[in-house]
Design a protein around this motif. Structure first.
Motif, short mmCIF file in Angstrom:
data_model
loop_
_atom_site.label_atom_id
_atom_site.label_comp_id
_atom_site.label_asym_id
_atom_site.label_seq_id
_atom_site.Cartn_x
_atom_site.Cartn_y
_atom_site.Cartn_z
N GLU A 196 -0.79 5.46 -10.19
CA GLU A 196 -0.59 6.89 -9.92
C GLU A 196 -1.81 7.70 -10.33
O GLU A 196 -2.18 8.66 -9.64
N ARG A 197 -2.45 7.32 -11.42
CA ARG A 197 -3.65 8.04 -11.85
C ARG A 197 -4.78 7.88 -10.82
O ARG A 197 -5.45 8.85 -10.46
N ILE A 198 -4.95 6.65 -10.35
CA ILE A 198 -5.99 6.40 -9.34
C ILE A 198 -5.70 7.17 -8.06
O ILE A 198 -6.58 7.78 -7.46
N MET A 199 -4.43 7.15 -7.62
CA MET A 199 -4.06 7.81 -6.37
C MET A 199 -4.23 9.32 -6.45
O MET A 199 -4.61 9.97 -5.48
N HIS A 200 -3.96 9.91 -7.62
CA HIS A 200 -4.00 11.37 -7.75
C HIS A 200 -5.36 11.92 -8.16
O HIS A 200 -5.70 13.06 -7.82
N TYR A 201 -6.14 11.14 -8.89
CA TYR A 201 -7.38 11.69 -9.45
C TYR A 201 -8.65 11.04 -8.90
O TYR A 201 -9.72 11.67 -8.93
N ILE A 212 -6.41 5.52 0.59
CA ILE A 212 -5.09 4.93 0.82
C ILE A 212 -4.13 6.07 1.08
O ILE A 212 -4.02 7.00 0.27
N ARG A 213 -3.43 6.05 2.17
CA ARG A 213 -2.52 7.13 2.52
C ARG A 213 -1.08 6.63 2.53
O ARG A 213 -0.78 5.58 3.12
N ARG A 214 -0.22 7.37 1.88
CA ARG A 214 1.21 7.05 1.88
C ARG A 214 1.90 7.90 2.93
O ARG A 214 1.59 9.08 3.09
N PHE A 267 12.21 -12.87 -25.34
CA PHE A 267 12.07 -11.43 -25.63
C PHE A 267 10.62 -10.97 -25.46
O PHE A 267 10.36 -9.86 -24.98
N GLY A 268 9.68 -11.82 -25.87
CA GLY A 268 8.27 -11.46 -25.74
C GLY A 268 7.84 -11.30 -24.29
O GLY A 268 7.14 -10.34 -23.93
N ILE A 269 8.28 -12.23 -23.44
CA ILE A 269 7.94 -12.16 -22.01
C ILE A 269 8.61 -10.94 -21.36
O ILE A 269 8.00 -10.25 -20.54
N ALA A 270 9.86 -10.69 -21.74
CA ALA A 270 10.57 -9.53 -21.18
C ALA A 270 9.84 -8.23 -21.52
O ALA A 270 9.65 -7.35 -20.67
N PHE A 271 9.42 -8.11 -22.78
CA PHE A 271 8.72 -6.90 -23.22
C PHE A 271 7.36 -6.77 -22.54
O PHE A 271 7.01 -5.71 -22.01
N SER A 272 6.57 -7.85 -22.56
CA SER A 272 5.23 -7.79 -21.99
C SER A 272 5.26 -7.61 -20.47
O SER A 272 4.43 -6.89 -19.90
N GLY A 273 6.22 -8.25 -19.80
CA GLY A 273 6.34 -8.11 -18.34
C GLY A 273 6.69 -6.70 -17.94
O GLY A 273 6.11 -6.13 -17.01
N THR A 274 7.67 -6.11 -18.66
CA THR A 274 8.05 -4.73 -18.38
C THR A 274 6.90 -3.77 -18.68
O THR A 274 6.62 -2.84 -17.90
N ALA A 275 6.22 -4.00 -19.81
CA ALA A 275 5.08 -3.14 -20.17
C ALA A 275 3.97 -3.24 -19.13
O ALA A 275 3.32 -2.24 -18.81
N ALA A 276 3.75 -4.44 -18.59
CA ALA A 276 2.70 -4.62 -17.58
C ALA A 276 3.01 -3.82 -16.32
O ALA A 276 2.13 -3.19 -15.73
N VAL A 277 4.28 -3.84 -15.89
CA VAL A 277 4.67 -3.08 -14.69
C VAL A 277 4.51 -1.58 -14.93
O VAL A 277 4.02 -0.84 -14.06
N ILE A 278 4.94 -1.11 -16.10
CA ILE A 278 4.77 0.32 -16.43
C ILE A 278 3.30 0.70 -16.44
O ILE A 278 2.91 1.76 -15.93
N PHE A 279 2.47 -0.18 -17.02
CA PHE A 279 1.02 0.08 -17.07
C PHE A 279 0.44 0.16 -15.66
O PHE A 279 -0.37 1.05 -15.37
N LEU A 280 0.84 -0.76 -14.78
CA LEU A 280 0.36 -0.73 -13.40
C LEU A 280 0.80 0.54 -12.70
O LEU A 280 0.03 1.13 -11.92
N PHE A 281 2.02 0.98 -12.96
CA PHE A 281 2.55 2.21 -12.36
C PHE A 281 1.70 3.40 -12.78
O PHE A 281 1.28 4.22 -11.94
N GLY A 341 0.80 -1.21 0.00
CA GLY A 341 0.00 0.00 0.00
C GLY A 341 0.84 1.27 0.00
O GLY A 341 0.41 2.32 -0.48
N GLN A 342 2.06 1.17 0.53
CA GLN A 342 2.97 2.32 0.54
C GLN A 342 3.82 2.40 -0.73
O GLN A 342 4.55 3.38 -0.93
N SER A 343 3.74 1.38 -1.58
CA SER A 343 4.53 1.38 -2.81
C SER A 343 3.98 2.39 -3.81
O SER A 343 2.78 2.44 -4.05
N PRO A 344 4.84 3.23 -4.41
CA PRO A 344 4.36 4.19 -5.41
C PRO A 344 3.90 3.53 -6.71
O PRO A 344 3.29 4.18 -7.54
N LEU A 345 4.17 2.23 -6.88
CA LEU A 345 3.73 1.53 -8.09
C LEU A 345 2.43 0.78 -7.90
O LEU A 345 1.65 0.66 -8.84
N LEU A 346 2.21 0.26 -6.69
CA LEU A 346 1.08 -0.66 -6.51
C LEU A 346 0.11 -0.23 -5.42
O LEU A 346 -0.69 -1.05 -4.95
#
Length: 312
Positions: free
Chosen positions: A175-180, A185-187, A157-171, A42-47
């Motif tokens: 952040e959008r949910i937390m700010h808007y 949830i309090r950090r 390569f496909g898993i590396a790309f999709s896994g990284t993209a998934a983490v960026i998407f979650l980030f 809950g304190q993670s800036p990504l999740l």
């Protein structure tokens, strides 16, 4: 020199065993201290926005991967899953270190003792181990080694790309949910207080009474009229005794507060509030007409705020 098939099997199975040990330990430490793990997510800036879901999803996924790695028929699937999860963990740490406003606490257990950079290097090592095990598995198909290599590299390569993209998407989504959307949830900022010094009080009956003239005062619930104080460096210890001649008052929960050269002796169960000077620790004033209260906070030498759960 060519490596025999038997040696390749041994290397691959050893890597699988290392992943099993890692994920079993990681999932067990999360589940045994589940509430702490959930709070840290809950304190993670990504999740932050997905802490409830991922606090369950991550340890369950780690256990599932361990099961896949232990079944010969699904060992390659387990390796791809382990590789994908480590890629996502690594992307998570990289984004934490370079693109977030603060760095949260690490995960529990032994890995908590690692710095974030050391944890990043640890994950990278396991990523390469997973790649090595996957490529070694391609060697077992003697009929179509080149085709197996090519398919394995495409998946890597496909898993590396999709896994990284998934983490960026979650980030971005978190952040959008937390700010808007303003979820409840309090950090909390890390290192709001920096460690400077410590001392052993030896007893658990002390409580913080206040500060005055550069000294820190501690009250004692077992000796209500006695104050222990130290300077800001936790040195120059001193014990002061309050002089009280207020008659026979049956105190139940007396508390002392020290503020701006004054001290206040309070007990909301009586109710009474006395004030005195910290120069001689003698009580010289009594506040009259008070309601029953459970907390008292001095505002200045003549005003005090009371908190009560009764109608006044």
């Amino acid at each position: 020199m060519m490596i025999s098939i038997r040696t390749k099997y041994f290397i691959r199975d050893t890597i699988c065993l290392l992943f099993v040990l890692l994920f079993i330990y990681a999932s067990a430490s999360k589940l045994m201290d589940f509430q702490h793990f959930k709070i840290e997510l809950g304190q993670s800036p990504l999740l932050s926005a997905f802490a409830d879901q991922f606090s369950v999803f991550v340890p369950v996924l780690e256990i599932i991967i361990c099961v896949l790695l232990l079944i010969p028929r699904f060992k390659l699937v387990g390796l791809f899953a382990a590789y994908g999860l480590m890629v996502m963990f690594t992307a998570y740490i990289f984004i934490i270190l370079h693109y977030t406003s603060f760095v949260p606490c690490s995960c529990g257990g032994v890995l908590e003792k690692m710095s974030w950079n050391a944890h990043l290097a640890f994950n990278v090592v396991f990523i390469f181990l997973a790649i090595a095990a996957i490529l070694l598995s391609a060697n077992f198909d003697r009929q179509n080694i080149s085709t197996s290599y090519r398919k394995s590299l495409i998946w890597i390569f496909g898993i590396a790309f999709s896994g990284t993209a998934a983490v960026i998407f979650l980030f971005i989504c978190s952040e959008r949910i937390m700010h808007y959307e303003n979820p409840f949830i309090r950090r909390y900022p890390r290192h709001a207080a920096m460690f400077r010094n410590e001392m052993d009080l030896k007893y658990n009956s002390y409580y913080f009474a206040g500060t005055s003239s550069g000294r820190i005062y501690l009250g004692n619930s077992t000796a209500p009229l006695q104050l222990f104080s130290v300077d800001k460096n936790l040195g120059n210890q001193k014990v002061d005794r309050i002089i009280f001649n207020g008659g026979k008052i049956l105190f139940h929960r007396p508390t002392v507060r020290v503020q701006n050269h004054y001290f206040y002796l309070t007990d909301g169960t009586v109710p009474v509030v006395f004030r005195g000077s910290s120069k001689d620790w003698t009580i010289n004033k009594k506040f009259n007409g008070l309601p029953y209260f459970d907390q008292a906070l001095p505002m200045d030498s003549s005003r005090i705020v009371l908190r009560s759960n009764r109608h006044i």
